[in-house]
Design a protein around this motif. Sequence first.
Motif, short mmCIF file in Angstrom:
data_model
loop_
_atom_site.label_atom_id
_atom_site.label_comp_id
_atom_site.label_asym_id
_atom_site.label_seq_id
_atom_site.Cartn_x
_atom_site.Cartn_y
_atom_site.Cartn_z
N HIS A 275 -12.70 2.77 -1.27
CA HIS A 275 -12.09 1.70 -0.46
C HIS A 275 -12.39 0.33 -1.06
N VAL B 274 -9.39 -0.56 6.69
CA VAL B 274 -8.18 0.26 6.81
C VAL B 274 -8.55 1.74 6.70
N SER C 35 -7.49 5.36 6.17
CA SER C 35 -6.34 5.90 5.45
C SER C 35 -6.20 7.40 5.70
N TRP D 246 -1.23 -7.61 5.53
CA TRP D 246 -1.92 -7.00 6.66
C TRP D 246 -1.80 -7.94 7.85
N ASN E 229 -2.39 1.91 0.89
CA ASN E 229 -3.70 1.50 1.41
C ASN E 229 -4.62 1.00 0.30
N SER F 133 0.20 5.89 7.00
CA SER F 133 -0.62 5.42 8.12
C SER F 133 -0.46 6.41 9.26
#
Length: 495
Positions: free
Chosen positions: A106, A120, A122, A218, A227, A234
């Motif tokens: 990430h 986020v 994912s 975002w 992502n 999503s």
Amino acid sequence: MSLRGMRAYQVAAVAALAATVGTPAGAQAPSDALSDETQQCVACHEQYTPGIVADWRASRHARVTPAVALEKPPLERRVSATQIPEDLREVVVGCYECHGRNLSAHKDAFDHMGTRISVVVSPNDCKTCHPTEVEQYSGSKKAHAVHNLDRNPVYTMLVETLLGARTVKGDRLAAHKASAHTRGASCYACHGTMVTVRGLKKVQSALGEVEVPDLANWPNQGVGRVNPDGTLGSCSACHARHAFSLEVARKPFTCAQCHLEPDVPAFDVYRESKHGNLFLSSQGDANWDAVPWSPGKDFRAPTCATCHNSLLAGPDGTPIAQRTHDFGARMWVRLFGLPYSHPQPKDGRTYRIKNKDGQPLPTTFTGVPASGFLIGKAEQAKRRGEMVGVCRSCHSTAWAEGHFRRLDGAIAETDRMTLAATQLQLKAWGRGLANRKNPFDEGIEQHWVRQWLFYGNSVRYAAAMGGPDYASFKNGWWALNTNLQEMHEALRPAK
């Protein structure tokens, strides 16, 4: 508040939380079923974002550990993993269990109040417990919805023509590139945006100044969102956070976030149909949480999920249709979004298609299919049979087969109406009345787009789902014919 003060607050709040939580049968999980990290998250966020915590507390995630979920018979399970990591098995699925997974992948990971998390969540994080669902979804057109626009030059041109602001420059209209704000609030709100990390930024919060990732494009919850960990999609597009309710995902209002007239009138047609009538009249009587889902027992009227992706079983528990998160898996023909109907693509990455004219489209502008990229007749028959099997849960075979024969007729006739409009557009290009370099930006070209994107789609959906007004006067045959007449009259030489 300083970090030290914040930690002291968390310790006190966690102690209070442990003293007040209920039992597994109640609204809250017992404190020993929450990981230490999640207890700290909840203790703080219950004060500052209480809506999020209340939503999560109402969820199955907050009440059931993965170990308990795996004790269900296979057909009744809501998780597809056969093994769960040890650190997750005996705790409920809380804040940290989702926001603390796979952090090395990430780019949006950051240190927050002493704990490293990502912003986020994912599909790769959800995959820990739901690998089959993520695998199915990853191959779907929805997962690739962003790239199917921005890697397809024809669709990129359509989007830019649609969304770009225009200004008057002398005797002409000057087109401008669509802004990121406009894209994110329109087409890409449903298709998804590419969420990237620009770095860290400081923001003011109720606790004072905190440092968080600075994310571009975002917020977004589009179906094909790219992502920060590089994955696509999503899950919250359908399973709205933070309750992730099966009921919400199964109801047609979720699909109606994007599937609305004029271009994708699925919900509008459904609401008009007999199925929609029964749903709106009796939805309070349905069991929206049952797994598997049984027609006649758990619900009276089918929804989008019933026909397209839910695990359905008969009265004796025998499966009628298996669960799928590839929403095209039961579809044999593609009805919308392109000038002509055609067999479903073999691959969700439709930008890879090349037709005989070299366009990245499943048919040419005159309707010739790019057959090598589309499913064959045997697969079409198999999928149609699966859908008829779903229909037979409530209808006779003769009724179901008759319904789909009518759909076949509507598809063929609307394709011919699109071809007629295309022939008129080709004449306009040939006479120099429009410039074919951009087939979407001039008056007669926009009539051509309406013919298939709005009116042809409306008739096909109406035939597929039983919405007679959408087949006739509401963007249906009346619009198809009047639009074609207007195109024809625009080509007449001036007297």
